[in-house]
Design a protein around this motif. Structure first.
Motif: not given
Length: 94
Positions: A90-91, A82-87
């Motif tokens: 955002s990119k 989920n953290l990488y998905k959010e990152f």
């Protein structure tokens, strides 16, 4: 390492490669496409993961590797995904 261990490890590697190949086909052609098979790419991924799990279970059954069942680890993995998905999201907005 005895012959059974070596054989199962070879097969495990082959099954991992087949999972990667099935995922690559789905990325290129979509989940619903049938590529060189009567199975859709989504079905092929599931089929190959089932083969991988079967070999994993054989390795556990023969006491070659320990059974891994850690719910906390699974929760941590969910958090990282989920953290990488959010990152990534955002990119992509920039």
């Amino acid at each position: 390492m005895d012959k059974l261990e070596m054989n199962l490890l070879y097969i495990l590697g082959e099954e991992c490669s087949e999972v990667v190949q099935a995922i690559s086909k789905a990325n290129r052609f979509g989940f619903d496409t049938k590529f060189e098979s009567n199975l859709t790419n989504a079905e092929k991924i599931s089929y190959e993961i089932a083969d991988l799990v079967a070999v994993y279970e054989m390795l556990v059954e023969h006491n070659i590797i320990p059974k891994y069942d850690d719910k906390l680890k699974q929760l941590k993995k969910d958090k990282v995904i989920n953290l990488y998905k959010e990152f990534t999201n955002s990119k992509n907005k920039k």
